[in-house]
Motif scaffolding. Sequence first.
Motif, short mmCIF file in Angstrom:
data_model
loop_
_atom_site.label_atom_id
_atom_site.label_comp_id
_atom_site.label_asym_id
_atom_site.label_seq_id
_atom_site.Cartn_x
_atom_site.Cartn_y
_atom_site.Cartn_z
N GLY A 147 0.77 -1.25 -0.12
CA GLY A 147 0.00 -0.20 0.11
C GLY A 147 0.97 1.16 -0.19
O GLY A 147 0.25 2.42 0.02
N VAL A 148 2.07 1.32 -0.18
CA VAL A 148 2.82 2.43 -0.16
C VAL A 148 3.76 2.63 -1.65
O VAL A 148 3.95 1.55 -2.01
N ILE A 149 3.69 3.80 -2.10
CA ILE A 149 4.26 4.01 -3.32
C ILE A 149 5.65 3.61 -3.29
O ILE A 149 6.62 3.93 -2.33
N THR A 150 6.40 2.84 -4.26
CA THR A 150 7.70 2.40 -4.21
C THR A 150 8.44 3.13 -5.56
O THR A 150 7.87 2.99 -6.58
N SER A 151 9.57 3.60 -5.27
CA SER A 151 10.30 4.62 -6.34
C SER A 151 10.85 3.41 -7.55
O SER A 151 10.77 4.00 -8.57
N GLU A 152 11.00 2.21 -7.18
CA GLU A 152 11.50 1.50 -8.23
C GLU A 152 10.57 1.37 -9.25
O GLU A 152 10.73 1.25 -10.55
N ASP A 153 9.15 1.39 -9.03
CA ASP A 153 7.93 0.99 -9.99
C ASP A 153 7.98 2.35 -10.61
O ASP A 153 7.68 2.36 -11.68
N VAL A 154 7.98 3.58 -9.78
CA VAL A 154 7.76 4.81 -10.54
C VAL A 154 9.08 5.03 -11.54
O VAL A 154 8.73 5.69 -12.66
N LEU A 155 10.12 4.59 -11.35
CA LEU A 155 11.12 4.53 -12.22
C LEU A 155 10.90 4.00 -13.48
O LEU A 155 11.07 4.67 -14.55
N LEU A 156 10.41 3.04 -13.47
CA LEU A 156 9.85 2.31 -14.56
C LEU A 156 8.87 2.66 -15.25
O LEU A 156 8.79 3.00 -16.57
N ALA A 157 7.79 3.32 -14.66
CA ALA A 157 6.86 4.20 -15.28
C ALA A 157 7.24 5.14 -15.99
O ALA A 157 6.83 5.68 -16.89
N GLY A 158 8.46 5.88 -15.39
CA GLY A 158 8.83 6.99 -15.89
C GLY A 158 9.75 6.87 -17.12
O GLY A 158 9.64 7.45 -18.02
N ALA A 159 10.39 5.69 -17.10
CA ALA A 159 11.19 5.03 -18.35
C ALA A 159 10.23 4.95 -19.68
O ALA A 159 10.56 5.31 -20.40
N LEU A 160 9.15 4.32 -19.13
CA LEU A 160 8.10 4.04 -20.18
C LEU A 160 7.65 5.37 -21.06
O LEU A 160 7.50 5.65 -22.00
N VAL A 161 7.14 6.37 -19.93
CA VAL A 161 6.58 7.70 -20.43
C VAL A 161 7.48 8.56 -21.26
O VAL A 161 7.42 8.96 -22.31
N THR A 162 8.95 8.33 -20.58
CA THR A 162 9.84 9.12 -21.37
C THR A 162 10.05 8.51 -22.77
O THR A 162 10.34 9.15 -23.67
#
Length: 272
Positions: free
Chosen positions: A164-179
């Motif tokens: 239930g907590v945001i984790t930065s490893e997942d946000v990093l990949l989301a960001g790599a996809l968006v980029t």
Amino acid sequence: MTSITTLLLPAVSQSGTRPTECEPRSNPIAQLNDCDLAVAIDVLRATSVIVKALASGAESVMTCETIEQAHRLAESEPDRTLLCGERNCQKVDGFALGNSPSEYTSENVHGKRLVLTTTNGTKAIEMASPVPSLAIASFLNLSAVISRILRARHTCIICAGTNGVITSEDVLLAGALVTGIKNVCKAAQFDDASEISASFWESSMNLDPKDSDQSIALQLADRLQRTEGGRNLIGVGYENDLLACSQINSLPILPMRKAVSPSCFELDDSAR
Ligand code: MLT
């Protein structure tokens, strides 16, 4: 026109149920109803493991939320089914494999049907049940996922987080996809969570267009040490998995969901 929404956590809807048509548009979870593609992310390590397993020749990977469900799913073809997964990052008692990519060798999984349950990743997968198509994303198959997103009308990227907590490893990949999408599709539209993810990826990594995938992988593995999932894995002796999950574009395959309830993943037909 491609548009991307990112859910930084696989929260359940306000009513505690799956999203329904009558929930307000302002509820981010209700946006799943508008998507033709969902992309599930649990970098450390469930979605990296699914990619590695199918790249190593596993026939399919079925996912479920509980250990009891996993045992039931294995009952139909016990001889060629492997029970796989973790609780507290460790292999479940009596299971064949845990949740480390290093275990998913061709020797262990080729031709097998896998049943996988993990603490957070398989929940993110279940959340995507209402969306017609679901792709599995990791750094290992980054470009293959970007290509698939470019063929969709509206994609929802779902980050698993941890408990239930945001984790930065997942946000990093989301960001790599968006980029990656931004680099090739100027007309694409992004919600704020997607923009935040892209900014996070770009500011966390010191990237040069001349960098090889191998040098990005080393930098990324170092960055993953300072994430929630990375710290958890280091704490239980799985630090090598950070480098294994950082190998950008090393496995250019696309696991796609072929069945729902239970979710079952196979290689995308066009990638065979
Ligand atoms: C999860 O689903 O929570 C993770 O994959 C945990 C792990 O890698 O052990």
